[in-house]
Design a protein around this motif. Sequence first.
Motif, PDB file in Angstrom:
ATOM      1  N   PHE A 147      84.150  68.757  51.717  1.00 53.01           N
ATOM      2  CA  PHE A 147      84.835  67.219  51.595  1.00 53.01           C
ATOM      3  C   PHE A 147      84.336  65.823  52.651  1.00 53.01           C
ATOM      4  O   PHE A 147      83.809  64.917  51.337  1.00 53.01           O
ATOM      5  CB  PHE A 147      86.307  67.513  52.279  1.00 53.01           C
ATOM      6  N   LEU A 148      83.149  66.207  53.027  1.00 52.13           N
ATOM      7  CA  LEU A 148      83.303  65.323  53.479  1.00 52.13           C
ATOM      8  C   LEU A 148      81.663  65.044  52.513  1.00 52.13           C
ATOM      9  O   LEU A 148      81.471  63.301  52.904  1.00 52.13           O
ATOM     10  CB  LEU A 148      81.955  65.613  55.188  1.00 52.13           C
ATOM     11  N   PRO A 195      88.657  61.309  57.812  1.00 50.62           N
ATOM     12  CA  PRO A 195      89.217  63.005  57.584  1.00 50.62           C
ATOM     13  C   PRO A 195      88.549  63.875  59.480  1.00 50.62           C
ATOM     14  O   PRO A 195      90.151  63.677  59.712  1.00 50.62           O
ATOM     15  CB  PRO A 195      87.961  63.647  56.721  1.00 50.62           C
ATOM     16  N   TYR A 216      82.304  62.536  50.506  1.00 47.37           N
ATOM     17  CA  TYR A 216      83.228  60.901  50.366  1.00 47.37           C
ATOM     18  C   TYR A 216      81.861  60.033  50.837  1.00 47.37           C
ATOM     19  O   TYR A 216      81.922  59.407  49.800  1.00 47.37           O
ATOM     20  CB  TYR A 216      83.613  61.800  52.032  1.00 47.37           C
ATOM     21  N   TYR A 241      91.329  72.289  57.480  1.00 47.75           N
ATOM     22  CA  TYR A 241      91.627  70.572  58.326  1.00 47.75           C
ATOM     23  C   TYR A 241      91.208  69.027  57.277  1.00 47.75           C
ATOM     24  O   TYR A 241      92.028  68.677  57.958  1.00 47.75           O
ATOM     25  CB  TYR A 241      89.995  70.457  59.227  1.00 47.75           C
ATOM     26  N   SER A 242      90.504  69.494  56.430  1.00 46.20           N
ATOM     27  CA  SER A 242      90.096  68.010  55.906  1.00 46.20           C
ATOM     28  C   SER A 242      91.567  68.087  54.645  1.00 46.20           C
ATOM     29  O   SER A 242      91.606  66.765  54.338  1.00 46.20           O
ATOM     30  CB  SER A 242      89.373  68.411  54.770  1.00 46.20           C
ATOM     31  N   HIS A 243      92.390  68.622  54.625  1.00 47.19           N
ATOM     32  CA  HIS A 243      93.773  68.287  53.495  1.00 47.19           C
ATOM     33  C   HIS A 243      94.714  67.706  54.520  1.00 47.19           C
ATOM     34  O   HIS A 243      95.188  67.220  54.225  1.00 47.19           O
ATOM     35  CB  HIS A 243      94.551  69.919  53.554  1.00 47.19           C
ATOM     36  N   PHE A 295      91.475  61.627  50.323  1.00 47.75           N
ATOM     37  CA  PHE A 295      90.177  62.477  51.151  1.00 47.75           C
ATOM     38  C   PHE A 295      89.815  60.756  52.159  1.00 47.75           C
ATOM     39  O   PHE A 295      89.059  59.983  51.494  1.00 47.75           O
ATOM     40  CB  PHE A 295      89.632  63.637  51.198  1.00 47.75           C
ATOM     41  N   ASP A 336      85.144  72.097  54.651  1.00 52.11           N
ATOM     42  CA  ASP A 336      85.336  70.792  55.362  1.00 52.11           C
ATOM     43  C   ASP A 336      84.321  70.316  55.116  1.00 52.11           C
ATOM     44  O   ASP A 336      83.803  68.919  55.092  1.00 52.11           O
ATOM     45  CB  ASP A 336      85.497  70.828  56.941  1.00 52.11           C
TER      46      ASP A 336
END
Length: 261
Positions: free
Chosen positions: A110-111, A220, A114, A181-183, A217, A107
């Motif tokens: 992913f952040l 999130p 971003y 979680y990010s999905h 995304f 996660d």
Amino acid sequence: MTITYTEAYRTAFVEYLRRGTPIRLSLKQAGITDQYVWRTRRDERVRRSHRMNDGRVFSWSDPPATGHPSDDYNCRCEAVPFVAGETEFGFHEFTTSLASSNHRWTDRDFLRHYYDGGGRAVTLLEIGHLREIAEQYAYGDGTEGAFRRLADQIADAARASGVGALSYDFGAPYDFGDVAYSHGDGVVRGIFVGRVDDRGAMLRITGETTFEFSDIFEDPLDVGIEAGGTPYPITGNWTARFSAEVTKDAGRSEYGVVGGR
Ligand SMILES: [Zn+2]
């Protein structure tokens, strides 16, 4: 079903000892095949590894990696004796290699993308999530996974369109929060392209299904996100071969939403 085979096998073995008749031949003459179709109870309690076996033809003499149905503790799966042209089967088999040697995004990754990625799109393969997403969709979504539901839908489409070329498209959002979680929710769209052949009381269906995952995304965690990030697309695709023989009469079939179960 197991018992039927076991008894027939015992008789065949005695025949082999007495007269040297090959066991396989005795079984064939007794109308017992060495093959069976794996059938699950189609509920959320079925092990994922057993869902992967559902609708496939296996041989008693060559067990799958999971062992035969009911080998495992509390397994409620069934081995239905397979008679070619009479016994239904149907399954998808991945034809894309889902393996990835890339670092699996957390996660946190992913952040980070971003804020630092400038909106650049990423693929499931490059972030190390392809196998998990494809398998979660295929075997984990809902009560039993999309592969088994698709088998029902393709069987219905085949009955409706009849012999010849067949294409069937589908698409819906799914919850992939279990993978990361990010999905959250991602969309899987796809199309089956193949053909339908006449097999007497049965229809034979063969072809390939292409799946496409897409998600954006953005925001999130809903809270605590600092300004400055750029939303980015996550995409992925994979394919699977579909093979089935289903009864023309939907009312007598294990496959189909219309008319059947
Ligand atoms: Zn089972």
